[in-house]
Enzyme design. Structure first.
Site, PDB file in Angstrom:
ATOM      1  N   CYS A   2       0.823  -1.199   0.000  1.00 41.30           N
ATOM      2  CA  CYS A   2       0.000   0.000   0.000  1.00 41.30           C
ATOM      3  C   CYS A   2       0.862   1.256   0.000  1.00 41.30           C
ATOM      4  CB  CYS A   2      -0.944   0.082   1.204  1.00 41.30           C
ATOM      5  SG  CYS A   2      -2.051  -1.303   1.322  1.00 41.30           S
ATOM      6  N   ARG A  27       4.220  -0.359  -4.547  1.00 39.93           N
ATOM      7  CA  ARG A  27       3.859  -0.873  -3.223  1.00 39.93           C
ATOM      8  C   ARG A  27       2.543  -1.664  -3.236  1.00 39.93           C
ATOM      9  NH1 ARG A  27       6.769   1.735   0.678  1.00 39.93           N
ATOM     10  NH2 ARG A  27       5.248   1.137   2.241  1.00 39.93           N
ATOM     11  N   TRP A  74      -2.442  -2.881  -1.677  1.00 36.41           N
ATOM     12  CA  TRP A  74      -2.076  -4.297  -1.773  1.00 36.41           C
ATOM     13  C   TRP A  74      -2.956  -4.985  -0.742  1.00 36.41           C
ATOM     14  CZ3 TRP A  74      -0.131  -8.308   1.208  1.00 36.41           C
ATOM     15  CH2 TRP A  74       0.357  -9.407   0.486  1.00 36.41           C
ATOM     16  N   ASN A 100      -2.004   1.874   5.639  1.00 29.28           N
ATOM     17  CA  ASN A 100      -1.035   0.887   5.162  1.00 29.28           C
ATOM     18  C   ASN A 100      -0.631   0.065   6.397  1.00 29.28           C
ATOM     19  OD1 ASN A 100       2.515   1.251   4.360  1.00 29.28           O
ATOM     20  ND2 ASN A 100       1.217  -0.519   4.184  1.00 29.28           N
ATOM     21  N   GLY A 101      -0.943  -1.232   6.360  1.00 26.89           N
ATOM     22  CA  GLY A 101      -0.599  -2.068   7.515  1.00 26.89           C
ATOM     23  C   GLY A 101      -1.736  -3.027   7.813  1.00 26.89           C
ATOM     24  N   GLU A 485      18.063 -17.202  -6.903  1.00 25.49           N
ATOM     25  CA  GLU A 485      17.615 -15.868  -7.318  1.00 25.49           C
ATOM     26  C   GLU A 485      17.061 -15.892  -8.750  1.00 25.49           C
ATOM     27  OE1 GLU A 485      16.868 -13.231  -5.955  1.00 25.49           O
ATOM     28  OE2 GLU A 485      17.060 -11.637  -7.422  1.00 25.49           O
ATOM     29  N   LYS A 489      13.291 -14.753  -9.648  1.00 25.67           N
ATOM     30  CA  LYS A 489      13.024 -13.698 -10.647  1.00 25.67           C
ATOM     31  C   LYS A 489      12.050 -14.207 -11.707  1.00 25.67           C
ATOM     32  CE  LYS A 489      14.163 -10.531  -9.414  1.00 25.67           C
ATOM     33  NZ  LYS A 489      14.723 -10.549  -8.125  1.00 25.67           N
ATOM     34  N   GLU A 492       8.484 -14.513 -10.376  1.00 23.85           N
ATOM     35  CA  GLU A 492       7.863 -13.211 -10.120  1.00 23.85           C
ATOM     36  C   GLU A 492       7.390 -12.548 -11.401  1.00 23.85           C
ATOM     37  OE1 GLU A 492      10.003 -10.907  -6.533  1.00 23.85           O
ATOM     38  OE2 GLU A 492      11.381 -11.423  -8.142  1.00 23.85           O
ATOM     39  N   HIS A 508      18.394 -35.668  -5.702  1.00 21.69           N
ATOM     40  CA  HIS A 508      17.529 -36.135  -4.614  1.00 21.69           C
ATOM     41  C   HIS A 508      16.088 -35.675  -4.784  1.00 21.69           C
ATOM     42  CE1 HIS A 508      21.056 -37.633  -2.566  1.00 21.69           C
ATOM     43  NE2 HIS A 508      21.651 -36.498  -2.882  1.00 21.69           N
TER      44      HIS A 508
HETATM   45  C1  G6P Z   1       9.452  -8.165  -1.630  1.00 17.49           C
HETATM   46  C2  G6P Z   1      10.063  -7.666  -2.916  1.00 17.49           C
HETATM   47  C3  G6P Z   1      11.406  -8.340  -3.142  1.00 17.49           C
HETATM   48  C4  G6P Z   1      12.319  -8.136  -1.945  1.00 17.49           C
HETATM   49  C5  G6P Z   1      11.654  -8.573  -0.638  1.00 17.49           C
HETATM   50  C6  G6P Z   1      12.455  -8.116   0.575  1.00 17.49           C
HETATM   51  O1  G6P Z   1       9.110  -9.494  -1.757  1.00 17.49           O
HETATM   52  O2  G6P Z   1       9.206  -7.908  -4.010  1.00 17.49           O
HETATM   53  O3  G6P Z   1      12.012  -7.788  -4.301  1.00 17.49           O
HETATM   54  O4  G6P Z   1      13.497  -8.846  -2.125  1.00 17.49           O
HETATM   55  O5  G6P Z   1      10.353  -7.996  -0.530  1.00 17.49           O
HETATM   56  O6  G6P Z   1      12.412  -6.710   0.623  1.00 17.49           O
HETATM   57  P1  G6P Z   1      13.540  -5.792   1.214  1.00 17.49           P
HETATM   58  O7  G6P Z   1      13.061  -4.397   0.897  1.00 17.49           O
HETATM   59  O8  G6P Z   1      13.576  -6.033   2.695  1.00 17.49           O
HETATM   60  O9  G6P Z   1      14.813  -6.121   0.560  1.00 17.49           O
END
Ligand code: G6P
Length: 612
Positions: A2, A27, A74, A100-101, A485, A489, A492, A508
């Site tokens: 948010c 956000r 969100w 937001n929260g 990673e 990616k 996502e 395994h």
């Molecule tokens: C969300 C974002 C990621 C990020 C993660 C941790 O999932 O989409 O890209 O790695 O939060 O966020 P931070 O701001 O603590 O690195």
């Protein structure tokens, strides 16, 4: 999670809020809405979907107002629809609020309100809190500020809220606990937002509001108070952010811009710190606490998402170079178990946003146990940066694309420099190797640039495999976290199911998935395990999997086993992750694009996760 924006002053509020919401869409983008004080009344407009949908809906409306609040959501409580979109109005229609929260005890408060005759139009915790405030205001016959203070004492959870009141036409009241709030100070005007991006084009002077603080914001007055109603002196900070940094600058997407910015963001991160010729690393946060760091019994790294992957690389590097045991923890797990944290332990918190709720709370817990907290953070002035005892910024600049790219390489660069500095002080590294790594680190921006020049090759590979339903990413040693990673990616940005695995561990379980339809990405740059990973490629090839390999220039064996290959410049194995991740970022970007996905705003995700 948010984004919120508020404005009070002489300008038209709506354009300021709308532009701000577009900047904060990273956000969350489930719904968007604004509340404007128009001709003595609060008008609320809201709509499911992205901010552009709200904008379209409001074309031609009379939105004349000098005060307003806006929200991009969100979803937590209640599905994303018009009804659950913010702002919410209180029962008597006199208050409007954005949030937001998460209000954790909303159910209990809701029951109390229902008993007192309240009904609700949404499924949100926010509407409950708002009506609770209204209820206190009516019952206690008090002002909004006092009602809010009383209400917040009853609330458990996290919030940043902005409230406006019909009978108070120029005042926004804000409060925060756990979710960020920045107030921009203009001439006779104030701007409120979740981060500084909606503010920078109007003023560089900002105040970061702290937890348990209330802000009473009028055009020419800003009062900060704690929940005990005592005034708090606002600490004004000068923003060091350029407008260009938060715009696309000619790229189609923020994600692509951010991937291509990496030669300069890594350079910015190293600049002024790494002097390869002189053989020195200058990091004041490390230097000032060098005894603590080098004598640490143990280092615990706490992070989420991509930042957690940076932590895994750091584990390998720190253990190798500094001979200090390292554990890497998901913040969300750490905070709820009963972890053993001793006085001699050092906690490294890694976070792009510096606002991730789980990481923040995990750090609070570690702090209570007497741990020393070192923050590796990108967002300057963010909550994690502020609660850390010491730290180093990654200096990657604002990252807007939801998938983290340049922040990750910034984190790796900082963590490598830290490890090298500590190792050099501890004498756990030879002078020659130290010098070699310094020179190699220094060359990273140039090598990343060389990789990016060949981005078209990755685009071709992405288009070839875009219809796959699953992907496997394999790596060993320093490249194992890069395999994780790469898989994250791809998930996502392209919605393709992907798993990252240590290449040998693949036997395994995941090997059962291998057939002629499964693309398997090997992160197989030249390192001490290279022959082993080549054997793993053979195992996949024998089962007809499609091999895509990221290899070191000059490798002649891997191409014979691979269906597709991408070469990167040679580098020491400790430095290689900074390079090998780049083609994987590009692979996910181009796959997402080939599938027609909005890569900057993929479904269900948010960049800054300020709820647990
Ligand atoms: C969300 C974002 C990621 C990020 C993660 C941790 O999932 O989409 O890209 O790695 O939060 O966020 P931070 O701001 O603590 O690195």
């Amino acid at each position: 999670m948010c984004g919120i924006v508020g404005y009070t002053g002489p300008r038209q509020a709506y354009p300021v809020i709308l532009k701000g919401l577009k900047r904060l869409e990273y956000r969350g983008y489930d719904s968007a809405g604004v509340a404007l004080l128009h001709e003595g009344k609060i008008d609320v407009y809201k709509k499911k979907g992205k901010v552009a949908g709200l904008e379209e809906m409001l074309v031609g409306k009379n939105l004349d107002a000098n005060m307003g609040i806006g929200h991009t959501r969100w979803a937590t409580h209640g599905e994303p629809n018009d009804r659950n979109a913010h702002p919410h109005s209180s029962s008597n229609g006199k208050l409007a609020m954005i949030h937001n929260g998460i209000i954790e005890n909303y159910a209990q408060l809701k029951n109390e309100l229902i008993k007192n005759g309240y009904t609700f139009t949404s499924d949100t915790d926010t509407e409950v809190l708002l009506n609770f405030i209204e209820y206190i205001q009516t019952n206690n016959d008090c002002g909004l500020e006092e009602a809010l203070r009383i209400a917040l004492k009853r609330v458990t959870g996290a919030y940043c809220i902005l409230l406006m009141e019909q009978d108070n036409p120029d005042t926004i009241i804000a409060a925060r606990k756990g979710s960020p709030l920045v107030i921009g100070i203009g001439k006779g005007e104030h701007f409120l937002a979740s981060d500084a991006s909606p503010i920078i084009e109007y003023t560089k002077e900002v105040v970061y509001v702290n937890d348990y603080e209330l802000a009473i914001v009028k055009p020419d007055e800003l009062i900060l108070k704690n929940l005990g109603n005592e005034k708090v002196t606002p600490y004004i900070t000068k923003l060091d952010m350029q407008l260009a940094a938060i715009e696309k600058g000619g790229y189609d997407h923020f994600m692509l811009k951010e991937i291509f910015e990496q030669p300069s963001t890594i350079h910015d991160c190293l600049r002024g710190r790494l002097d390869a010729q002189a053989g020195t690393i200058t990091m004041s946060g490390v230097q000032e606490h060098i005894e603590q760091l080098k004598n640490a019994n143990r280092i615990m790294i706490i992070a989420c998402g991509t930042s957690w992957h940076a932590g895994l690389v750091a584990e390998y590097v720190i253990e190798e170079l500094c001979r200090i045991p390292v554990e890497v923890e998901y913040a969300s797990e750490f905070r709820y178990r009963n972890p053993i944290v001793n006085k001699g332990d050092v906690i490294i918190a890694i976070s792009q946003s510096g606002e991730t709720a789980d990481t923040l709370v995990a750090l609070d817990r570690a702090k209570e146990n007497g741990a020393f907290i070192f923050g590796v953070v990108n967002a300057v002035g963010s909550s994690i940066a502020r609660i850390s005892h010491a730290g180093a910024y990654t200096h990657a600049g604002p990252e807007i694309g939801v998938a983290s790219t340049k922040a990750f390489t910034g984190q790796l660069a900082v963590l490598m420099m830290m490890a090298l500095k500590i190792a050099n002080e501890k004498k756990t590294i030879t002078a020659e190797y130290y010098q070699k790594l310094l020179l190699e680190l220094n060359d990273v921006p140039e090598k990343v640039d060389a990789i990016l020049k060949n981005a078209a090759e990755i685009k071709t590979i992405a288009e070839k495999y875009k219809d796959a339903t699953d992907f496997l990413f394999l790596g060993r040693g320093y490249n194992f976290p890069i395999a994780l990673e790469g898989a994250l990616k791809l998930k996502e940005i392209s919605y393709i199911h992907a798993e990252g695995y240590p290449a040998a561990e693949m036997k395994h379980g995941p090997i059962a998935l291998v057939d002629e339809n499964l693309p398997v990405v090997f992160v197989a740059t030249k390192d001490s395990y290279h022959e082993k990973i080549v054997s793993n490629m053979q195992e996949i090839k024998a089962r007809k999997g499609k091999i895509i390999s990221i290899i070191t220039e000059g490798d002649t064996i891997s191409p014979t086993l691979s269906n597709d290959c991408f070469s990167i410049p040679p580098a020491d194995e400790l430095i290689a992750p900074l390079l090998s991740v780049i083609p994987l970022q590009l692979l996910s970007y181009y796959t997402g694009i080939a599938k027609g996905i909005d890569v900057d705003k993929p479904r269900n995700l948010a960049k800054s996760v300020t709820v647990e």
